[in-house]
Write a protein that holds these residues in place. Structure first.
Motif, PDB file in Angstrom:
ATOM      1  N   VAL A  38       5.547  -2.488 -11.067  1.00  0.00           N
ATOM      2  CA  VAL A  38       6.067  -1.302 -11.751  1.00  0.00           C
ATOM      3  C   VAL A  38       5.262  -1.023 -13.013  1.00  0.00           C
ATOM      4  O   VAL A  38       4.991   0.136 -13.359  1.00  0.00           O
ATOM      5  N   MET A  39       4.850  -2.079 -13.725  1.00  0.00           N
ATOM      6  CA  MET A  39       4.036  -1.902 -14.925  1.00  0.00           C
ATOM      7  C   MET A  39       2.744  -1.151 -14.602  1.00  0.00           C
ATOM      8  O   MET A  39       2.341  -0.233 -15.329  1.00  0.00           O
ATOM      9  N   LEU A  40       2.093  -1.509 -13.491  1.00  0.00           N
ATOM     10  CA  LEU A  40       0.870  -0.818 -13.092  1.00  0.00           C
ATOM     11  C   LEU A  40       1.151   0.631 -12.707  1.00  0.00           C
ATOM     12  O   LEU A  40       0.418   1.543 -13.103  1.00  0.00           O
ATOM     13  N   LEU A  41       2.205   0.849 -11.943  1.00  0.00           N
ATOM     14  CA  LEU A  41       2.530   2.202 -11.489  1.00  0.00           C
ATOM     15  C   LEU A  41       2.924   3.103 -12.650  1.00  0.00           C
ATOM     16  O   LEU A  41       2.641   4.309 -12.645  1.00  0.00           O
ATOM     17  N   ARG A  98       0.840  -1.199   0.000  1.00  0.00           N
ATOM     18  CA  ARG A  98       0.000   0.000   0.000  1.00  0.00           C
ATOM     19  C   ARG A  98       0.878   1.253   0.000  1.00  0.00           C
ATOM     20  O   ARG A  98       0.626   2.215  -0.734  1.00  0.00           O
ATOM     21  N   GLY A  99       1.941   1.220   0.796  1.00  0.00           N
ATOM     22  CA  GLY A  99       2.847   2.364   0.854  1.00  0.00           C
ATOM     23  C   GLY A  99       3.533   2.623  -0.474  1.00  0.00           C
ATOM     24  O   GLY A  99       3.707   3.773  -0.895  1.00  0.00           O
ATOM     25  N   VAL A 100       3.942   1.550  -1.171  1.00  0.00           N
ATOM     26  CA  VAL A 100       4.590   1.703  -2.471  1.00  0.00           C
ATOM     27  C   VAL A 100       3.627   2.331  -3.477  1.00  0.00           C
ATOM     28  O   VAL A 100       3.996   3.247  -4.223  1.00  0.00           O
ATOM     29  N   PHE A 101       2.378   1.862  -3.502  1.00  0.00           N
ATOM     30  CA  PHE A 101       1.408   2.409  -4.456  1.00  0.00           C
ATOM     31  C   PHE A 101       1.039   3.847  -4.098  1.00  0.00           C
ATOM     32  O   PHE A 101       0.804   4.663  -4.999  1.00  0.00           O
ATOM     33  N   GLU A 102       0.984   4.169  -2.821  1.00  0.00           N
ATOM     34  CA  GLU A 102       0.712   5.554  -2.432  1.00  0.00           C
ATOM     35  C   GLU A 102       1.887   6.463  -2.791  1.00  0.00           C
ATOM     36  O   GLU A 102       1.696   7.609  -3.222  1.00  0.00           O
ATOM     37  N   GLU A 103       3.095   5.949  -2.649  1.00  0.00           N
ATOM     38  CA  GLU A 103       4.288   6.759  -2.917  1.00  0.00           C
ATOM     39  C   GLU A 103       4.476   7.037  -4.395  1.00  0.00           C
ATOM     40  O   GLU A 103       4.887   8.143  -4.785  1.00  0.00           O
ATOM     41  N   PHE A 104       4.167   6.059  -5.243  1.00  0.00           N
ATOM     42  CA  PHE A 104       4.486   6.189  -6.666  1.00  0.00           C
ATOM     43  C   PHE A 104       3.259   6.201  -7.581  1.00  0.00           C
ATOM     44  O   PHE A 104       3.409   6.262  -8.793  1.00  0.00           O
ATOM     45  N   GLY A 105       2.064   6.166  -7.014  1.00  0.00           N
ATOM     46  CA  GLY A 105       0.855   6.067  -7.831  1.00  0.00           C
ATOM     47  C   GLY A 105       0.296   7.380  -8.317  1.00  0.00           C
ATOM     48  O   GLY A 105      -0.777   7.400  -8.919  1.00  0.00           O
ATOM     49  N   GLY A 106       1.002   8.495  -8.062  1.00  0.00           N
ATOM     50  CA  GLY A 106       0.502   9.791  -8.505  1.00  0.00           C
ATOM     51  C   GLY A 106      -0.763  10.169  -7.768  1.00  0.00           C
ATOM     52  O   GLY A 106      -0.874   9.986  -6.549  1.00  0.00           O
ATOM     53  N   ASP A 107      -1.744  10.672  -8.514  1.00  0.00           N
ATOM     54  CA  ASP A 107      -2.985  11.112  -7.874  1.00  0.00           C
ATOM     55  C   ASP A 107      -4.048  10.020  -7.845  1.00  0.00           C
ATOM     56  O   ASP A 107      -5.208  10.278  -7.506  1.00  0.00           O
ATOM     57  N   ARG A 108      -3.675   8.793  -8.180  1.00  0.00           N
ATOM     58  CA  ARG A 108      -4.655   7.706  -8.174  1.00  0.00           C
ATOM     59  C   ARG A 108      -4.943   7.238  -6.747  1.00  0.00           C
ATOM     60  O   ARG A 108      -4.038   7.135  -5.920  1.00  0.00           O
ATOM     61  N   LYS A 109      -6.201   6.931  -6.488  1.00  0.00           N
ATOM     62  CA  LYS A 109      -6.607   6.477  -5.156  1.00  0.00           C
ATOM     63  C   LYS A 109      -6.100   5.065  -4.916  1.00  0.00           C
ATOM     64  O   LYS A 109      -6.052   4.235  -5.834  1.00  0.00           O
ATOM     65  N   VAL A 110      -5.737   4.778  -3.684  1.00  0.00           N
ATOM     66  CA  VAL A 110      -5.284   3.442  -3.289  1.00  0.00           C
ATOM     67  C   VAL A 110      -6.231   2.928  -2.219  1.00  0.00           C
ATOM     68  O   VAL A 110      -6.409   3.570  -1.181  1.00  0.00           O
ATOM     69  N   ASP A 111      -6.846   1.771  -2.455  1.00  0.00           N
ATOM     70  CA  ASP A 111      -7.775   1.190  -1.480  1.00  0.00           C
ATOM     71  C   ASP A 111      -7.085   1.029  -0.128  1.00  0.00           C
ATOM     72  O   ASP A 111      -5.970   0.489  -0.042  1.00  0.00           O
ATOM     73  N   GLN A 112      -7.751   1.457   0.922  1.00  0.00           N
ATOM     74  CA  GLN A 112      -7.208   1.294   2.262  1.00  0.00           C
ATOM     75  C   GLN A 112      -7.645  -0.020   2.892  1.00  0.00           C
ATOM     76  O   GLN A 112      -6.929  -0.587   3.721  1.00  0.00           O
ATOM     77  N   THR A 113      -8.809  -0.500   2.525  1.00  0.00           N
ATOM     78  CA  THR A 113      -9.299  -1.780   3.024  1.00  0.00           C
ATOM     79  C   THR A 113      -9.273  -2.784   1.880  1.00  0.00           C
ATOM     80  O   THR A 113      -9.850  -2.524   0.818  1.00  0.00           O
TER      81      THR A 113
END
Length: 616
Positions: free
Chosen positions: A568-571, A258-273
């Motif tokens: 990485v492909m997704l990010l 979750r931390g990796v996707f929040e750090e590198f996902g730009g402005d895209r939302k990351v599910d918390q649950t």
């Protein structure tokens, strides 16, 4: 001054005006503005504009410079005129007037351009990968990959894990794919294998008392290529823990990813649950074990509405054992144009077509037929409100099965005017792949899928066994080393009902991670393999190291492995994994740049006691 540069091509700004500097890099673009040469000089860090006019002592040499030459320049930093400032780059306020030039590496005519966004065939890009990698998007992808791996390492250390390395040359071990075999020179006729994963070694580490292990591990599998999978090697964030339950593994890896996707996902939302869904339940609703929760479409079984109906194809199909009809709802898809488009999609997937029904406002033709009046009279009644329009079902299926069955389908699927439904039938395994892809396509084309979100789901309760259709016996459905839920007692009942402590993590339709709580007790392991047709001696022969270790106080343990390339492909918002791998193979598992695989020398074959048998 340094031999090659005093600054990178991203460092200069207004504070450097008046300085003499040295830059080295590649000629990104050359522009001739009436005798004044402007060159964008590029290195790994950025771009600086340099210029040269006839007053420069090296003007004649600069005129010879072409795209992608590697050069060094010395010059004076000047401020750009206000109307020529480029705010898009860090060096956009300045330019460098060239006083000296050294060509470090001239370039021949380019097989592909680095500047711009031209499309080139993949074969060209892979053969000249060193040029392809100079492109800005590829530089950014590779930097992202490096940053993601660094972040993963830090987050794992912060969770109390240590990184340990496992062997690259090991014994062959069937783990779901073909091994790459390595012949032994010292032991003629015997072979090592490149590890498909560090699976057995990391379990042995747990037996050895190393409580928390992780590794950014290279894995080697001789697989057929796909857009989201390499045909030869890949990297994974591999981890294992002792004295843990399935939930402990989830609670450990979730904050890391979750931390990796929040750090590198730009402005895209990351599910918390992150939802936990049974494998059987999700396969029924979405027809895939790699769910995309951004897509709200849920498939449903609608067999009863077609059984004995006027649509002979489905009615006869349902007379066969093990068949069913499934519906894919398509909210907002209720137009003949969209239905025809999806029919074409089905044909491209190798099917004759895909049945559909769509619901629309009742037409004057339908009212006229219903009331026994002319179409013109029906139009007048509809316009005046004397007759309510309501809705009607359209499409070939609707005509064949009649209004009552059609209405029952609409109510079951919760659809209304302007919506549609698509239908596939047969034995589920024969059509579920197409159904899953159709669901994805419908969600994307109708704008139902939230493209600005990373949606995660744990898939749990995988079956351990399945029926082998060829011989009627049992075979492993998934990882054979998973601990069965219920332990040894579960294996004494119906094996097809046994679930394993095995799990996958899916994100946006891709499998990102697989793992399990391991079967660490020899008697349970022997029983599980016995049910799949492997005797005790065969298990010891294949997995002797692990079986032997488990007899000396093995702790309960489990873990998982997350695919670095796919993350990485997704990010990077790429659809092909080769866009985030530095030197990938092509679709035929060939390295066009290094000419691999290649034929061995006769001397090498003699040393290895091997002979190549020519293909007929």
């Amino acid at each position: 001054m340094h031999a090659y540069r005093s600054h990178t091509c991203a460092e200069l700004n207004k504070s450097n005006v008046g300085e003499t500097v040295r830059l080295s890099g590649w000629v990104h673009r050359v522009r001739d503005h009436g005798g004044i040469l402007f060159i964008d000089l590029r290195d790994h860090y950025g771009v600086t504009q340099v210029l040269c006019d006839p007053d420069s002592p090296v003007f004649a040499e600069m005129e010879k410079v072409r795209a992608e030459w590697c050069i060094r320049i010395d010059g004076n930093v000047k401020a750009r005129d206000e109307d020529l400032v480029n705010p898009k780059i860090p060096t956009g306020e300045v330019e460098v007037f060239v006083r000296d030039l050294e060509v470090l590496g001239a370039a021949e005519e380019l097989p592909l351009m680095v500047f711009g966004d031209q499309e080139y065939p993949e074969e060209t890009r892979l053969k000249y990968r060193f040029l392809d990698l100079r492109r800005e998007v590829m530089q950014e992808n590779m930097k992202l990959r490096s940053d993601v791996v660094t972040s993963m390492r830090k987050r794992m250390w912060d969770q109390g894990f240590r990184e340990y390395q496992t062997p690259i040359i090991t014994a062959s071990s069937p783990e779901g794919a073909r091994d790459f075999l390595v012949p032994s020179r010292l032991h003629p006729g015997k072979f090592y294998a490149l590890p498909q994963a560090p699976q057995q070694f990391k379990q042995l580490m747990m037996v050895a008392g190393f409580d928390k292990y992780f590794q950014i591990a290279p894995c080697f599998r001789d697989e057929d290529p796909r857009a989201d999978r390499s045909p030869t090697d890949f990297y994974q964030l591999d981890m294992e823990m002792s004295f843990v339950t399935q939930q402990d593994v989830f609670d450990t890896i979730e904050p890391v990813l979750r931390g990796v996707f929040e750090e590198f996902g730009g402005d895209r939302k990351v599910d918390q649950t992150w939802e936990q869904i049974s494998y059987a339940v999700f396969c029924l609703k979405k027809k895939t074990d790699k769910p995309d929760l951004r897509n709200p479409i849920k498939m449903q079984i609608v067999s009863e509405h077609f059984r004995g109906s006027g649509f002979a194809i489905f009615a006869k199909l349902l007379e066969q054992d093990g068949t069913e009809i499934r519906a894919i709802p398509a909210p907002k898809g209720g137009s003949r144009k969209f239905c025809d488009r999806m029919n074409k999609f089905a044909q491209q997937e190798g099917l004759p077509g895909m049945g559909y029904i769509f619901w629309r406002e009742k037409t004057a033709d339908a009212v006229a037929q219903e009331l026994g009046i002319t179409v013109k009279e029906a139009q007048a009644k509809l316009k005046s409100g004397e007759v309510e329009g309501g809705m009607e079902a359209a499409g070939p299926l609707a005509k064949n099965i009649g209004p009552e069955r059609t209405e029952a389908i609409r109510q079951q699927l919760g659809l209304n005017v302007g919506d549609a439904a698509f239908f596939l039938g047969g034995k589920p395994k024969a059509f579920e792949g197409v159904a899953g892809r159709a669901r994805t396509t419908i969600g994307d084309e109708l704008g139902l899928t939230d493209q600005n979100r990373f949606a995660f789901a744990w898939i749990v309760d995988f079956p351990i066994f399945q029926l082998d259709e060829e011989n009627g016996g049992l075979d492993f459905d998934h990882n054979p080393f998973s601990m069965p839920q219920g332990g040894l007692d579960a294996l004494l009942g119906d094996p097809l009902h046994v679930k394993g402590f095995q799990y996958d993590l899916a994100c946006n339709g891709y499998e990102l991670l697989s793992g399990a709580i391991r079967n660490h007790q020899p008697e349970i392991m022997f029983k599980a393999f016995e049910l799949a047709g492997y005797g005790k001696n065969e298990v010891i022969k294949r997995f002797g190291g692990m079986v032997n270790a488990f007899q000396y106080g093995a702790p309960p343990h489990g873990g998982c492995a997350a695919g670095v390339d796919r993350i990485v492909m997704l990010l990077a918002d790429q659809e092909n994994i080769r866009e985030v791998v530095m030197f990938p193979m092509n679709q035929r598992a060939e390295d066009l740049m290094m000419n691999a695989p290649s034929e061995p020398l006769n001397e090498q074959l003699r040393e290895l006691h091997l002979r190549v048998i020519p293909q007929e």
